[in-house]
Motif scaffolding. Structure first.
Motif, PDB file in Angstrom:
ATOM      1  N   LYS A  15       0.862  -1.243   0.208  1.00 53.63           N
ATOM      2  CA  LYS A  15      -0.024  -0.139  -0.035  1.00 53.63           C
ATOM      3  C   LYS A  15       0.795   1.433   0.067  1.00 53.63           C
ATOM      4  CE  LYS A  15      -4.205  -1.273   1.920  1.00 53.63           C
ATOM      5  NZ  LYS A  15      -5.131  -1.288   3.431  1.00 53.63           N
ATOM      6  N   VAL A  16       1.893   1.308   0.731  1.00 53.70           N
ATOM      7  CA  VAL A  16       2.617   2.181   0.893  1.00 53.70           C
ATOM      8  C   VAL A  16       3.372   2.706  -0.352  1.00 53.70           C
ATOM      9  CG1 VAL A  16       4.934   3.226   2.136  1.00 53.70           C
ATOM     10  CG2 VAL A  16       3.032   2.273   3.682  1.00 53.70           C
ATOM     11  N   LEU A  17       4.025   1.628  -1.111  1.00 53.67           N
ATOM     12  CA  LEU A  17       4.867   1.635  -2.174  1.00 53.67           C
ATOM     13  C   LEU A  17       3.868   2.251  -3.357  1.00 53.67           C
ATOM     14  CD1 LEU A  17       6.771  -1.725  -2.021  1.00 53.67           C
ATOM     15  CD2 LEU A  17       7.782   0.639  -2.030  1.00 53.67           C
ATOM     16  N   ILE A  18       2.620   1.523  -3.435  1.00 50.70           N
ATOM     17  CA  ILE A  18       1.681   2.090  -4.544  1.00 50.70           C
ATOM     18  C   ILE A  18       1.167   3.523  -4.337  1.00 50.70           C
ATOM     19  CG2 ILE A  18      -0.659   1.801  -5.567  1.00 50.70           C
ATOM     20  CD1 ILE A  18      -0.271  -1.303  -5.256  1.00 50.70           C
ATOM     21  N   ASP A  19       0.971   3.811  -2.984  1.00 48.97           N
ATOM     22  CA  ASP A  19       0.608   5.183  -2.793  1.00 48.97           C
ATOM     23  C   ASP A  19       1.499   6.296  -3.142  1.00 48.97           C
ATOM     24  OD1 ASP A  19      -1.919   4.636  -1.826  1.00 48.97           O
ATOM     25  OD2 ASP A  19      -1.587   4.732   0.204  1.00 48.97           O
ATOM     26  N   ARG A  20       2.789   5.932  -2.754  1.00 50.13           N
ATOM     27  CA  ARG A  20       3.931   6.703  -2.959  1.00 50.13           C
ATOM     28  C   ARG A  20       4.155   6.819  -4.552  1.00 50.13           C
ATOM     29  NH1 ARG A  20       9.164   4.778   0.110  1.00 50.13           N
ATOM     30  NH2 ARG A  20       8.172   5.132   2.420  1.00 50.13           N
ATOM     31  N   ALA A  21       3.970   5.747  -5.293  1.00 43.23           N
ATOM     32  CA  ALA A  21       4.018   5.699  -6.722  1.00 43.23           C
ATOM     33  C   ALA A  21       3.093   6.660  -7.474  1.00 43.23           C
ATOM     34  CB  ALA A  21       3.927   4.353  -7.371  1.00 43.23           C
ATOM     35  N   LEU A  22       1.990   6.498  -6.871  1.00 43.23           N
ATOM     36  CA  LEU A  22       0.665   7.446  -7.220  1.00 43.23           C
ATOM     37  C   LEU A  22       0.773   8.770  -7.176  1.00 43.23           C
ATOM     38  CD1 LEU A  22      -2.696   5.525  -6.305  1.00 43.23           C
ATOM     39  CD2 LEU A  22      -1.906   6.285  -8.656  1.00 43.23           C
ATOM     40  N   TYR A  23       1.276   9.264  -6.054  1.00 37.64           N
ATOM     41  CA  TYR A  23       1.141  10.490  -5.491  1.00 37.64           C
ATOM     42  C   TYR A  23       2.462  11.316  -5.773  1.00 37.64           C
ATOM     43  CZ  TYR A  23      -3.126   9.150  -3.732  1.00 37.64           C
ATOM     44  OH  TYR A  23      -4.384   8.672  -3.537  1.00 37.64           O
ATOM     45  N   SER A  24       3.464  10.688  -5.855  1.00 34.57           N
ATOM     46  CA  SER A  24       4.951  11.261  -6.203  1.00 34.57           C
ATOM     47  C   SER A  24       5.181  11.446  -7.663  1.00 34.57           C
ATOM     48  CB  SER A  24       6.202  10.473  -5.446  1.00 34.57           C
ATOM     49  OG  SER A  24       6.236   9.286  -5.820  1.00 34.57           O
ATOM     50  N   ARG A  25       4.537  10.486  -8.294  1.00 31.73           N
ATOM     51  CA  ARG A  25       4.968  10.553  -9.770  1.00 31.73           C
ATOM     52  C   ARG A  25       6.183  10.907 -10.218  1.00 31.73           C
ATOM     53  NH1 ARG A  25      -0.967  12.380 -12.457  1.00 31.73           N
ATOM     54  NH2 ARG A  25      -2.116  10.807 -11.007  1.00 31.73           N
ATOM     55  N   ASP A  26       7.076  10.546  -9.320  1.00 28.54           N
ATOM     56  CA  ASP A  26       8.495  11.053  -9.902  1.00 28.54           C
ATOM     57  C   ASP A  26       9.279   9.647 -10.600  1.00 28.54           C
ATOM     58  OD1 ASP A  26       9.143   9.404  -7.929  1.00 28.54           O
ATOM     59  OD2 ASP A  26       9.769  10.957  -6.328  1.00 28.54           O
ATOM     60  N   PHE A  28      10.959   7.720  -9.285  1.00 25.15           N
ATOM     61  CA  PHE A  28      11.013   6.520  -8.417  1.00 25.15           C
ATOM     62  C   PHE A  28       9.822   5.574  -8.641  1.00 25.15           C
ATOM     63  CE2 PHE A  28      13.948   9.581  -6.306  1.00 25.15           C
ATOM     64  CZ  PHE A  28      15.068   8.909  -6.492  1.00 25.15           C
ATOM     65  N   SER A  29       8.667   6.323  -9.110  1.00 24.05           N
ATOM     66  CA  SER A  29       7.638   5.570  -9.228  1.00 24.05           C
ATOM     67  C   SER A  29       7.638   3.975  -9.709  1.00 24.05           C
ATOM     68  CB  SER A  29       6.499   6.433 -10.009  1.00 24.05           C
ATOM     69  OG  SER A  29       6.298   7.503  -9.327  1.00 24.05           O
ATOM     70  N   ASP A  30       8.307   4.047 -10.956  1.00 31.14           N
ATOM     71  CA  ASP A  30       8.190   2.769 -11.400  1.00 31.14           C
ATOM     72  C   ASP A  30       8.903   1.497 -10.534  1.00 31.14           C
ATOM     73  OD1 ASP A  30       6.823   3.592 -13.504  1.00 31.14           O
ATOM     74  OD2 ASP A  30       8.813   4.135 -14.722  1.00 31.14           O
ATOM     75  N   HIS A  31       9.884   2.183  -9.793  1.00 32.92           N
ATOM     76  CA  HIS A  31      10.872   1.235  -8.882  1.00 32.92           C
ATOM     77  C   HIS A  31       9.758   0.833  -7.709  1.00 32.92           C
ATOM     78  CE1 HIS A  31      14.328  -0.399  -7.013  1.00 32.92           C
ATOM     79  NE2 HIS A  31      14.073   0.557  -6.064  1.00 32.92           N
ATOM     80  N   HIS A  32       8.894   1.765  -7.228  1.00 29.21           N
ATOM     81  CA  HIS A  32       8.195   1.426  -6.121  1.00 29.21           C
ATOM     82  C   HIS A  32       7.153   0.270  -6.637  1.00 29.21           C
ATOM     83  CE1 HIS A  32       9.865   4.572  -3.788  1.00 29.21           C
ATOM     84  NE2 HIS A  32       8.998   5.511  -4.284  1.00 29.21           N
ATOM     85  N   ILE A  33       6.761   0.379  -7.837  1.00 35.94           N
ATOM     86  CA  ILE A  33       5.788  -0.546  -8.446  1.00 35.94           C
ATOM     87  C   ILE A  33       6.450  -1.926  -8.722  1.00 35.94           C
ATOM     88  CG2 ILE A  33       4.340  -1.076 -10.485  1.00 35.94           C
ATOM     89  CD1 ILE A  33       3.267   1.167  -8.508  1.00 35.94           C
ATOM     90  N   VAL A  34       7.713  -1.886  -8.943  1.00 43.00           N
ATOM     91  CA  VAL A  34       8.368  -3.039  -9.177  1.00 43.00           C
ATOM     92  C   VAL A  34       8.507  -3.941  -8.007  1.00 43.00           C
ATOM     93  CG1 VAL A  34      10.711  -4.085  -9.951  1.00 43.00           C
ATOM     94  CG2 VAL A  34       9.882  -2.216 -11.378  1.00 43.00           C
ATOM     95  N   ILE A  35       9.037  -3.096  -6.878  1.00 42.72           N
ATOM     96  CA  ILE A  35       9.168  -3.567  -5.279  1.00 42.72           C
ATOM     97  C   ILE A  35       7.645  -4.386  -5.019  1.00 42.72           C
ATOM     98  CG2 ILE A  35       9.589  -3.421  -3.167  1.00 42.72           C
ATOM     99  CD1 ILE A  35      11.705  -1.231  -4.173  1.00 42.72           C
ATOM    100  N   ALA A  36       6.688  -3.487  -5.300  1.00 43.24           N
ATOM    101  CA  ALA A  36       5.436  -3.923  -4.884  1.00 43.24           C
ATOM    102  C   ALA A  36       4.775  -5.130  -5.664  1.00 43.24           C
ATOM    103  CB  ALA A  36       4.129  -2.524  -5.179  1.00 43.24           C
ATOM    104  N   LYS A  37       4.933  -5.271  -7.003  1.00 39.33           N
ATOM    105  CA  LYS A  37       4.546  -6.417  -7.525  1.00 39.33           C
ATOM    106  C   LYS A  37       5.401  -7.775  -7.022  1.00 39.33           C
ATOM    107  CE  LYS A  37       3.273  -5.101 -12.298  1.00 39.33           C
ATOM    108  NZ  LYS A  37       3.851  -4.951 -13.723  1.00 39.33           N
ATOM    109  N   LYS A  38       6.701  -7.551  -6.760  1.00 35.44           N
ATOM    110  CA  LYS A  38       7.379  -8.534  -6.174  1.00 35.44           C
ATOM    111  C   LYS A  38       6.749  -9.174  -4.762  1.00 35.44           C
ATOM    112  CE  LYS A  38      12.073  -7.898  -8.178  1.00 35.44           C
ATOM    113  NZ  LYS A  38      13.217  -7.352  -7.848  1.00 35.44           N
ATOM    114  N   ILE A  39       6.426  -8.090  -3.960  1.00 30.93           N
ATOM    115  CA  ILE A  39       5.827  -8.501  -2.831  1.00 30.93           C
ATOM    116  C   ILE A  39       4.563  -9.158  -2.923  1.00 30.93           C
ATOM    117  CG2 ILE A  39       5.040  -7.640  -0.565  1.00 30.93           C
ATOM    118  CD1 ILE A  39       6.992  -5.248  -0.875  1.00 30.93           C
ATOM    119  N   ILE A  40       3.577  -8.720  -3.845  1.00 34.45           N
ATOM    120  CA  ILE A  40       2.464  -9.230  -4.063  1.00 34.45           C
ATOM    121  C   ILE A  40       2.677 -10.781  -4.683  1.00 34.45           C
ATOM    122  CG2 ILE A  40       0.445  -9.271  -5.843  1.00 34.45           C
ATOM    123  CD1 ILE A  40       0.784  -6.106  -5.886  1.00 34.45           C
TER     124      ILE A  40
END
Ligand SMILES: [Zn+2]
Length: 102
Positions: A15-26, A28-40
């Protein structure tokens, strides 16, 4: 630790990673999502509805509504969202509410 507790912690991180990716949109967004996907995948987490909308059913990419995808509300009896992924062009429906027919 219990498995359910581990899953809960993993879900929190996702949740934290996806929220960060959504709202920061910098950058690092794609990186957050890669990690989030791995955790999922690793913990086989069932992600909530609002997060499922953020991943294209077809190309599995992370799609930010308004930027990478367009979402429209359908006008049929069944309330559904029509999501068009701008990355692969795929359109799919997500049913949000079913009317009870008696
Ligand atoms: Zn797609």
């Amino acid at each position: 630790m219990k498995k359910s507790v581990i899953k809960q912690i993993a879900m929190q991180r996702v949740k934290v990673l996806i929220d960060r990716a959504l709202y920061s949109r910098d950058e690092f967004s794609d990186h957050h999502i890669v990690i989030a996907k791995k955790i999922i995948l690793k913990y086989k987490i069932k992600i909530p509805f609002e997060y499922k909308l953020l991943f294209c059913k077809h190309c599995k990419n992370f799609i930010i509504p308004g930027r990478d995808s367009s979402i429209r509300v359908g006008r049929s009896n069944t309330k559904a969202l029509r999501i068009t992924c701008k990355l692969c062009g795929h359109t799919y429906r997500k049913i949000i509410e079913k009317h009870n027919q008696t």
